[in-house]
Design a protein around this motif. Sequence first.
Motif, short mmCIF file in Angstrom:
data_model
loop_
_atom_site.label_atom_id
_atom_site.label_comp_id
_atom_site.label_asym_id
_atom_site.label_seq_id
_atom_site.Cartn_x
_atom_site.Cartn_y
_atom_site.Cartn_z
N ASP A 1 -42.62 2.58 22.18
CA ASP A 1 -43.57 3.78 22.25
C ASP A 1 -42.98 4.42 23.68
N GLY A 2 -42.77 5.54 23.92
CA GLY A 2 -42.62 6.32 24.99
C GLY A 2 -43.54 6.17 26.11
N LEU A 3 -44.82 5.67 25.95
CA LEU A 3 -45.84 5.91 26.74
C LEU A 3 -46.49 4.10 26.74
N TYR A 4 -46.65 3.74 25.47
CA TYR A 4 -47.45 2.57 25.16
C TYR A 4 -46.37 1.39 25.06
N GLY A 5 -45.19 1.60 25.42
CA GLY A 5 -44.29 0.20 25.42
C GLY A 5 -43.92 -0.19 23.96
N LEU A 6 -43.57 -1.47 24.09
CA LEU A 6 -43.30 -2.40 23.19
C LEU A 6 -44.52 -2.55 22.06
N ALA B 1 -35.94 14.29 6.59
CA ALA B 1 -35.04 15.27 5.93
C ALA B 1 -34.76 16.33 6.91
N MET B 2 -35.58 16.63 8.01
CA MET B 2 -35.60 17.47 8.94
C MET B 2 -34.65 17.02 10.16
N GLY B 3 -34.20 15.81 10.08
CA GLY B 3 -33.43 15.21 11.25
C GLY B 3 -34.24 15.29 12.54
N ILE B 4 -35.43 15.09 12.46
CA ILE B 4 -36.17 14.98 13.72
C ILE B 4 -35.71 13.61 14.66
N THR B 5 -35.68 13.83 15.58
CA THR B 5 -35.04 12.69 16.49
C THR B 5 -36.14 12.06 17.49
N HIS B 6 -37.24 13.11 17.64
CA HIS B 6 -38.38 12.63 18.76
C HIS B 6 -39.61 13.10 18.03
N VAL B 7 -40.46 12.19 17.97
CA VAL B 7 -41.97 12.50 17.46
C VAL B 7 -42.94 12.17 18.45
N LEU B 8 -43.60 13.21 18.93
CA LEU B 8 -44.48 13.30 19.83
C LEU B 8 -45.90 13.50 19.23
N ARG B 9 -46.94 12.81 19.29
CA ARG B 9 -48.27 12.93 18.85
C ARG B 9 -49.27 12.29 19.24
N GLY B 10 -50.72 12.52 18.72
CA GLY B 10 -51.69 11.69 19.42
C GLY B 10 -51.55 10.44 19.29
N ARG B 11 -52.64 9.33 20.17
CA ARG B 11 -52.32 8.02 20.19
C ARG B 11 -53.15 7.50 18.93
N ASP C 1 -42.76 15.39 33.11
CA ASP C 1 -42.22 14.17 32.99
C ASP C 1 -43.63 13.45 32.23
N ILE C 2 -43.21 12.90 31.15
CA ILE C 2 -44.27 12.34 30.24
C ILE C 2 -44.96 11.09 30.78
N ARG C 3 -44.44 10.68 31.56
CA ARG C 3 -44.98 9.34 32.21
C ARG C 3 -46.08 9.58 33.11
N ASN C 4 -46.03 10.90 33.43
CA ASN C 4 -47.53 11.01 34.44
C ASN C 4 -48.36 11.44 33.79
N ILE C 5 -48.71 11.39 32.72
CA ILE C 5 -49.99 11.65 31.98
C ILE C 5 -50.53 10.08 31.71
N GLY C 6 -49.98 9.02 31.91
CA GLY C 6 -50.79 7.82 31.72
C GLY C 6 -51.16 7.51 30.23
#
Length: 318
Positions: free
Chosen positions: A160-165, A198-208, A294-299
């Motif tokens: 995960d982009g924030l929560y890691g492996l 189907a929409m070819g979404i490459t990046h999913v960002l959503r709530g934890r 920078d997404i990493r700034n939000i913790g």
Amino acid sequence: MRCRFAPSPTGYMHLGNVWTALLCWLQARRGGGTLVLRIEDIDEGRSKKEYTRAIMEDLTFLGLDRDEGPDAGGPYGPYRQQERYNLYEAAIERLKRLNLVYPCYCSRARIMAVSGAPHEGELSVYDGRCYGLTETERRRQRKKPSLRLHVPERSISFTDGLYGLREEYLPTKCGDFVIRRADGMYAYQLAVTVDDGAMGITHVLRGRDLLGSTGRQILLSSYLGYQTPEYTHVPLLVDCAGHRLSKRQHGITVRELRAEGITGRQILSYLAYKGGLVHEACLYDPDRLVQQFDIRNIGVKDIVIDADPIEAIKYFGH
């Protein structure tokens, strides 16, 4: 890069929805990608057209433009799940041909009784009772069945982009899970997987809160032949008591804020500051937010908003 913001039209947009929409928009604009708006109205009983219209109006008011979706023009829209049922049914037929789907006649009461009432955030683990039924036993059933996907005895892992492996062993996390309910409604797990693929979404960002859905969606993607997106789950907005802002909790809506004379820039600047994307409590131009993103700034900790968010938001720009 193809990103998406996928709200459900079951109420007016509140600050928690705006927080996710802002991050999706920033991710797409910072990465030079495409932002897709998808209306997830699969819950026909709770979804209303007036809320769909309000979502699009609120996004425009906030200045969060999108490249594809119900009101963005182009050859791709509209993206409403109620208009995509044929895709979900085709996916089920493919899974059937792979012998991965079976009818389940169990009631909710039985499932809760055998799995125990889960704690908050946990899933009821299905014990697989109907998986082993013979055709004769199935014909004896009188209840209309749901459809379940049989899960393999192996772990699903992703970073995960924030929560890691992360690693999920689905047989003990949830067991075989529903992809179409007994009333005919397509399950969230199936619909979003098909839509993203189907929409070819490459990046999913959503709530934890949706982090626990990812393993099931990755499994479905592999069976349906889709590329797995990159997932980033973000902390939620909570009030001073730690309660998540939601429609059911009557979180502060964009419409309420507009009625107070608050601008879209004030709302976005407030959320960017509270979320740690910027370090000064001042009014920001959207382009500046993109440059500093920078997404990493939000913790990873949930974000506590002010006890009186309306007055706190009004501060920005003064």
